[in-house]
Design a protein around this motif. Sequence first.
Motif, PDB file in Angstrom:
ATOM      1  N   TYR A 139      -7.311  -0.314  -3.904  1.00 58.23           N
ATOM      2  CA  TYR A 139      -6.534   0.364  -4.935  1.00 58.23           C
ATOM      3  C   TYR A 139      -6.833   1.869  -4.927  1.00 58.23           C
ATOM      4  O   TYR A 139      -7.904   2.302  -4.489  1.00 58.23           O
ATOM      5  CB  TYR A 139      -6.868  -0.208  -6.314  1.00 58.23           C
ATOM      6  CG  TYR A 139      -6.293  -1.576  -6.566  1.00 58.23           C
ATOM      7  CD1 TYR A 139      -4.978  -1.736  -6.992  1.00 58.23           C
ATOM      8  CD2 TYR A 139      -7.062  -2.720  -6.370  1.00 58.23           C
ATOM      9  CE1 TYR A 139      -4.447  -2.990  -7.224  1.00 58.23           C
ATOM     10  CE2 TYR A 139      -6.535  -3.984  -6.597  1.00 58.23           C
ATOM     11  CZ  TYR A 139      -5.225  -4.109  -7.026  1.00 58.23           C
ATOM     12  OH  TYR A 139      -4.709  -5.367  -7.230  1.00 58.23           O
ATOM     13  N   ALA A 140      -5.875   2.627  -5.392  1.00 56.72           N
ATOM     14  CA  ALA A 140      -6.098   4.048  -5.638  1.00 56.72           C
ATOM     15  C   ALA A 140      -6.726   4.209  -7.013  1.00 56.72           C
ATOM     16  O   ALA A 140      -6.750   3.271  -7.817  1.00 56.72           O
ATOM     17  CB  ALA A 140      -4.776   4.811  -5.552  1.00 56.72           C
ATOM     18  N   ALA A 141      -7.227   5.398  -7.294  1.00 57.21           N
ATOM     19  CA  ALA A 141      -7.892   5.643  -8.576  1.00 57.21           C
ATOM     20  C   ALA A 141      -6.955   5.455  -9.755  1.00 57.21           C
ATOM     21  O   ALA A 141      -7.399   5.120 -10.865  1.00 57.21           O
ATOM     22  CB  ALA A 141      -8.478   7.049  -8.591  1.00 57.21           C
ATOM     23  N   VAL A 145      -1.617   0.413  -5.499  1.00 58.43           N
ATOM     24  CA  VAL A 145      -2.177  -0.163  -4.281  1.00 58.43           C
ATOM     25  C   VAL A 145      -2.151   0.875  -3.170  1.00 58.43           C
ATOM     26  O   VAL A 145      -1.096   1.379  -2.788  1.00 58.43           O
ATOM     27  CB  VAL A 145      -1.387  -1.414  -3.853  1.00 58.43           C
ATOM     28  CG1 VAL A 145      -1.932  -1.966  -2.529  1.00 58.43           C
ATOM     29  CG2 VAL A 145      -1.472  -2.486  -4.942  1.00 58.43           C
ATOM     30  N   ALA A 146      -3.337   1.206  -2.655  1.00 54.57           N
ATOM     31  CA  ALA A 146      -3.443   2.210  -1.604  1.00 54.57           C
ATOM     32  C   ALA A 146      -3.369   1.595  -0.209  1.00 54.57           C
ATOM     33  O   ALA A 146      -2.933   2.247   0.734  1.00 54.57           O
ATOM     34  CB  ALA A 146      -4.754   2.978  -1.749  1.00 54.57           C
ATOM     35  N   LYS A 147      -3.786   0.343  -0.090  1.00 50.50           N
ATOM     36  CA  LYS A 147      -3.795  -0.314   1.217  1.00 50.50           C
ATOM     37  C   LYS A 147      -3.561  -1.801   1.025  1.00 50.50           C
ATOM     38  O   LYS A 147      -4.234  -2.436   0.206  1.00 50.50           O
ATOM     39  CB  LYS A 147      -5.126  -0.071   1.937  1.00 50.50           C
ATOM     40  CG  LYS A 147      -5.195  -0.603   3.347  1.00 50.50           C
ATOM     41  CD  LYS A 147      -6.537  -0.236   3.986  1.00 50.50           C
ATOM     42  CE  LYS A 147      -6.630  -0.728   5.424  1.00 50.50           C
ATOM     43  NZ  LYS A 147      -7.939  -0.359   6.039  1.00 50.50           N
ATOM     44  N   SER A 148      -2.598  -2.362   1.770  1.00 50.02           N
ATOM     45  CA  SER A 148      -2.270  -3.783   1.649  1.00 50.02           C
ATOM     46  C   SER A 148      -2.534  -4.500   2.969  1.00 50.02           C
ATOM     47  O   SER A 148      -2.569  -3.885   4.037  1.00 50.02           O
ATOM     48  CB  SER A 148      -0.789  -3.958   1.272  1.00 50.02           C
ATOM     49  OG  SER A 148      -0.517  -3.376   0.020  1.00 50.02           O
ATOM     50  N   SER A 149      -2.692  -5.809   2.881  1.00 51.51           N
ATOM     51  CA  SER A 149      -2.885  -6.608   4.096  1.00 51.51           C
ATOM     52  C   SER A 149      -1.602  -6.628   4.918  1.00 51.51           C
ATOM     53  O   SER A 149      -0.501  -6.657   4.365  1.00 51.51           O
ATOM     54  CB  SER A 149      -3.291  -8.028   3.726  1.00 51.51           C
ATOM     55  OG  SER A 149      -2.245  -8.686   3.017  1.00 51.51           O
TER      56      SER A 149
END
Length: 259
Positions: A139-141, A145-149
């Motif tokens: 997650y971002a601050a 969602v900053a990065k997903s599978s």
Amino acid sequence: MTGMDKVFASAGEAIADVPDGATLAVGGFGMCGVPAVLVQALFEAGTTNLEVVSNNAGVDGWGLGILLAAGRLRRVVASYVGENKEFARQYLSGELEVELTPQGTLAERLRAGGSGIPAFFTATGVGTQVADGGLPWKYAADGTVAKSSPAKQKQTFDDHEYVLERAIVADFGLVRAWRGDRHGNLVFKDAARNFNPLAAMAGRVTVAEVEELVEPGELNPNDVHLPGAFVHRVVALTPEQAADKPIEKRTVRIAEEGA
């Protein structure tokens, strides 16, 4: 340590060359069979920026939870992350990357890595985000969602769809055994066997802490759960270290009168 003798004098010596940024496969399930002495040695060494592959990330204040609380973990591959409030806080605030993996799939990914199998197909996760992608890894601050599978390769066999899972090979494996000899042959006791043999297999260099160290030849070969070929270093625990086995959830009842 000389020749086939893989015993190190201390946990600190056995993990001294684990570098910052290493990937670790760590045995244990909940608080059972956790290589807590080796984890404590990593904490004392100041090793940081670690990626950990383990069933879970310990509990607050014990096991991997010590490294987590100190901000030493950058990424966790696990199948269960409950019982740890600090884990949830770091994950949701964007401080920690987390790859949730079905428990059986995680076990097989470790076993495959130790067996030289690069990948395998499984039905587990088909039709879910495990296969289709989109699970929030980081997650971002601000809570987004900053990065997903990513989506995984799928293939049909005999009219059934399967998803491709990659094997896991870690820089180091850290495990705990009930008995072990100087050649690294290990015996695990009851439920403490859990992920330990698999984590040991997956490590390029595997370190085992053993509650009872015996001489070569004392273990019945039929009783050995993991041959010494998978183990590179052995640390003998003191009686006090071997007895330190916290209970995750203690449940008691009030005794009935006259009982």
